[in-house]
Design a protein around this motif. Sequence first.
Motif, mmCIF file in Angstrom:
data_model
loop_
_atom_site.group_PDB
_atom_site.id
_atom_site.type_symbol
_atom_site.label_atom_id
_atom_site.label_comp_id
_atom_site.label_asym_id
_atom_site.label_seq_id
_atom_site.Cartn_x
_atom_site.Cartn_y
_atom_site.Cartn_z
ATOM 1 N N TRP A 1 -68.909 15.494 27.307
ATOM 2 C CA TRP A 1 -67.939 16.018 28.265
ATOM 3 C C TRP A 1 -68.515 16.172 29.670
ATOM 4 C CZ3 TRP A 1 -64.520 20.425 25.806
ATOM 5 C CH2 TRP A 1 -63.728 19.847 24.784
ATOM 6 N N ALA A 2 -69.827 16.292 29.781
ATOM 7 C CA ALA A 2 -70.454 16.515 31.088
ATOM 8 C C ALA A 2 -70.243 15.352 32.048
ATOM 9 C CB ALA A 2 -71.949 16.772 30.909
ATOM 10 N N ILE A 3 -69.856 14.183 31.556
ATOM 11 C CA ILE A 3 -69.699 13.038 32.452
ATOM 12 C C ILE A 3 -68.599 13.267 33.491
ATOM 13 C CG2 ILE A 3 -70.554 11.400 30.745
ATOM 14 C CD1 ILE A 3 -67.672 10.464 30.346
ATOM 15 N N VAL A 4 -67.667 14.177 33.201
ATOM 16 C CA VAL A 4 -66.597 14.464 34.170
ATOM 17 C C VAL A 4 -67.163 15.053 35.451
ATOM 18 C CG1 VAL A 4 -64.556 15.922 34.557
ATOM 19 C CG2 VAL A 4 -64.798 14.665 32.428
ATOM 20 N N ARG A 5 -68.349 15.637 35.376
ATOM 21 C CA ARG A 5 -68.975 16.237 36.558
ATOM 22 C C ARG A 5 -69.856 15.244 37.324
ATOM 23 N NH1 ARG A 5 -69.835 20.356 32.635
ATOM 24 N NH2 ARG A 5 -72.069 19.886 32.525
ATOM 25 N N MET A 6 -69.873 13.988 36.900
ATOM 26 C CA MET A 6 -70.762 12.994 37.507
ATOM 27 C C MET A 6 -69.942 11.977 38.305
ATOM 28 S SD MET A 6 -73.219 12.258 34.230
ATOM 29 C CE MET A 6 -73.984 13.607 33.322
ATOM 30 N N PRO A 7 -69.896 12.107 39.631
ATOM 31 C CA PRO A 7 -69.154 11.137 40.449
ATOM 32 C C PRO A 7 -69.591 9.712 40.155
ATOM 33 C CG PRO A 7 -69.859 13.007 41.772
ATOM 34 C CD PRO A 7 -70.553 13.149 40.448
ATOM 35 N N VAL A 8 -68.678 8.786 40.293
ATOM 36 C CA VAL A 8 -68.861 7.355 40.038
ATOM 37 C C VAL A 8 -68.952 7.074 38.540
ATOM 38 C CG1 VAL A 8 -70.160 5.259 40.498
ATOM 39 C CG2 VAL A 8 -69.982 7.018 42.270
ATOM 40 N N LEU A 9 -69.949 7.644 37.863
ATOM 41 C CA LEU A 9 -70.088 7.401 36.421
ATOM 42 C C LEU A 9 -68.851 7.851 35.659
ATOM 43 C CD1 LEU A 9 -73.789 8.296 35.521
ATOM 44 C CD2 LEU A 9 -72.694 6.052 35.469
ATOM 45 N N ARG A 10 -68.260 8.965 36.076
ATOM 46 C CA ARG A 10 -67.096 9.488 35.359
ATOM 47 C C ARG A 10 -65.927 8.508 35.408
ATOM 48 N NH1 ARG A 10 -66.486 14.341 39.671
ATOM 49 N NH2 ARG A 10 -65.468 13.206 41.374
ATOM 50 N N GLU A 11 -65.826 7.738 36.485
ATOM 51 C CA GLU A 11 -64.723 6.789 36.590
ATOM 52 C C GLU A 11 -64.864 5.660 35.577
ATOM 53 O OE1 GLU A 11 -62.205 7.468 38.366
ATOM 54 O OE2 GLU A 11 -63.010 8.992 39.734
ATOM 55 N N ILE A 12 -66.079 5.233 35.317
ATOM 56 C CA ILE A 12 -66.329 4.106 34.425
ATOM 57 C C ILE A 12 -66.405 4.541 32.966
ATOM 58 C CG2 ILE A 12 -67.970 2.258 33.886
ATOM 59 C CD1 ILE A 12 -68.861 2.432 36.852
ATOM 60 N N LEU A 13 -66.949 5.727 32.717
ATOM 61 C CA LEU A 13 -67.207 6.164 31.345
ATOM 62 C C LEU A 13 -66.091 7.001 30.743
ATOM 63 C CD1 LEU A 13 -71.003 7.076 31.626
ATOM 64 C CD2 LEU A 13 -69.959 4.941 30.829
ATOM 65 N N THR A 14 -65.169 7.490 31.567
ATOM 66 C CA THR A 14 -64.054 8.292 31.048
ATOM 67 C C THR A 14 -62.873 7.376 30.743
ATOM 68 O OG1 THR A 14 -64.727 10.228 32.327
ATOM 69 C CG2 THR A 14 -62.462 10.184 31.520
ATOM 70 N N SER A 15 -62.561 7.198 29.479
ATOM 71 C CA SER A 15 -61.411 6.361 29.141
ATOM 72 C C SER A 15 -60.103 7.111 29.357
ATOM 73 C CB SER A 15 -61.511 5.878 27.687
ATOM 74 O OG SER A 15 -61.564 6.978 26.792
ATOM 75 N N ASN A 16 -60.123 8.425 29.145
ATOM 76 C CA ASN A 16 -58.908 9.225 29.280
ATOM 77 C C ASN A 16 -59.303 10.628 29.712
ATOM 78 O OD1 ASN A 16 -56.702 11.131 28.202
ATOM 79 N ND2 ASN A 16 -55.736 9.135 27.954
ATOM 80 N N LEU A 17 -58.714 11.108 30.784
ATOM 81 C CA LEU A 17 -59.026 12.448 31.283
ATOM 82 C C LEU A 17 -57.960 13.445 30.849
ATOM 83 C CD1 LEU A 17 -60.851 14.225 33.150
ATOM 84 C CD2 LEU A 17 -59.176 13.764 34.962
ATOM 85 N N VAL A 18 -58.407 14.616 30.405
ATOM 86 C CA VAL A 18 -57.503 15.717 30.063
ATOM 87 C C VAL A 18 -57.682 16.827 31.087
ATOM 88 C CG1 VAL A 18 -56.875 17.478 28.366
ATOM 89 C CG2 VAL A 18 -57.598 15.217 27.597
ATOM 90 N N LEU A 19 -56.584 17.262 31.685
ATOM 91 C CA LEU A 19 -56.560 18.428 32.564
ATOM 92 C C LEU A 19 -55.745 19.516 31.885
ATOM 93 C CD1 LEU A 19 -55.700 16.653 35.953
ATOM 94 C CD2 LEU A 19 -57.968 17.416 35.212
ATOM 95 N N VAL A 20 -56.314 20.697 31.756
ATOM 96 C CA VAL A 20 -55.614 21.829 31.143
ATOM 97 C C VAL A 20 -55.416 22.877 32.239
ATOM 98 C CG1 VAL A 20 -55.609 23.533 29.297
ATOM 99 C CG2 VAL A 20 -56.813 21.355 28.981
ATOM 100 N N LEU A 21 -54.165 23.113 32.604
ATOM 101 C CA LEU A 21 -53.813 24.022 33.700
ATOM 102 C C LEU A 21 -53.007 25.205 33.189
ATOM 103 C CD1 LEU A 21 -52.618 21.234 36.153
ATOM 104 C CD2 LEU A 21 -54.849 22.349 36.200
ATOM 105 N N ARG A 22 -53.345 26.392 33.657
ATOM 106 C CA ARG A 22 -52.551 27.565 33.304
ATOM 107 C C ARG A 22 -51.560 27.851 34.421
ATOM 108 N NH1 ARG A 22 -53.699 31.520 29.646
ATOM 109 N NH2 ARG A 22 -55.951 31.312 29.824
ATOM 110 N N LYS A 23 -50.320 28.129 34.044
ATOM 111 C CA LYS A 23 -49.311 28.505 35.040
ATOM 112 C C LYS A 23 -49.579 29.915 35.535
ATOM 113 C CE LYS A 23 -45.261 28.320 37.230
ATOM 114 N NZ LYS A 23 -44.052 28.021 36.456
ATOM 115 N N LYS A 24 -49.787 30.032 36.843
ATOM 116 C CA LYS A 24 -50.060 31.340 37.433
ATOM 117 C C LYS A 24 -48.780 32.165 37.510
ATOM 118 C CE LYS A 24 -53.787 29.621 40.404
ATOM 119 N NZ LYS A 24 -54.260 29.473 41.813
ATOM 120 N N PRO A 25 -48.897 33.480 37.388
ATOM 121 C CA PRO A 25 -47.713 34.336 37.585
ATOM 122 C C PRO A 25 -47.154 34.149 38.988
ATOM 123 C CG PRO A 25 -49.520 35.575 36.607
ATOM 124 C CD PRO A 25 -50.093 34.258 37.029
ATOM 125 N N ALA A 26 -45.855 34.296 39.131
ATOM 126 C CA ALA A 26 -45.216 34.139 40.452
ATOM 127 C C ALA A 26 -45.676 35.230 41.401
ATOM 128 C CB ALA A 26 -43.707 34.171 40.266
#
Length: 249
Positions: A224-249
Amino acid sequence: MQHTRALATFSRAWQLLRAFRFEQSRPDIFYGALARDTASLIDALCRDTGLSLSGAKVLDVGGGPGYFASEFENRGALYFGVEPDAGEIAAAGITLSNSVRGDGTALPFADGTFEVVYSSNVAEHIDKPWAMADEMLRVTRPGGIAVISYTAWLGPFGGHETGLWQHYIGGEFARQRYEKVHGHPPKNVWGESLFAVSVREGLDYARDKELLAAFPRYHPAWAWAIVRMPVLREILTSNLVLVLRKKPA
């Protein structure tokens, strides 16, 4: 992300990779496996973020012909699907009572309707993926999560069925070569239903959001650490997951 990390094993990645070869010839095999994996992933993310999938209202943005519904319902969730293409909804002959035709960038639901909103392998197929992400957050209730999972263009599967290397030369080249070899256009047509979306774009989008996690979906947890590596992350990440929490209004 204890439960999500426990799910991220090499054997799970290998099983999904083996199922991928049936994406065109036997979509029931491929999408059945992907549906089971997606429901397991969302279940794990819910447990890691203090939510319960059981009893939750879940929205699948770009859910297609309905392979995912039973997997979520088996886990006690109330599943809803949105798909812009009527042909896709009917493709597998699956009847869904909670599936509607709609645009992911203008979801036909009120603010804060769902505990969980997710999109699996859709962002790379529309020309305004972050407008869709905004809509996903809008219909998520405060405290709920929005999960965006997409294929990175420079990863090995960025070109989808057009090949493992052709898209590195260019999307148009990959499309033309596919047509020349197979005698018909690919299912995913460059510039129409397939677009270049980078890992960096996803991380930039999440920068001012409450980002709970960002990781390569089909990699073992130790990678999972490859997401923190510019350039390499683009080539080695086949699929990116972003998990976002909805902030209270």
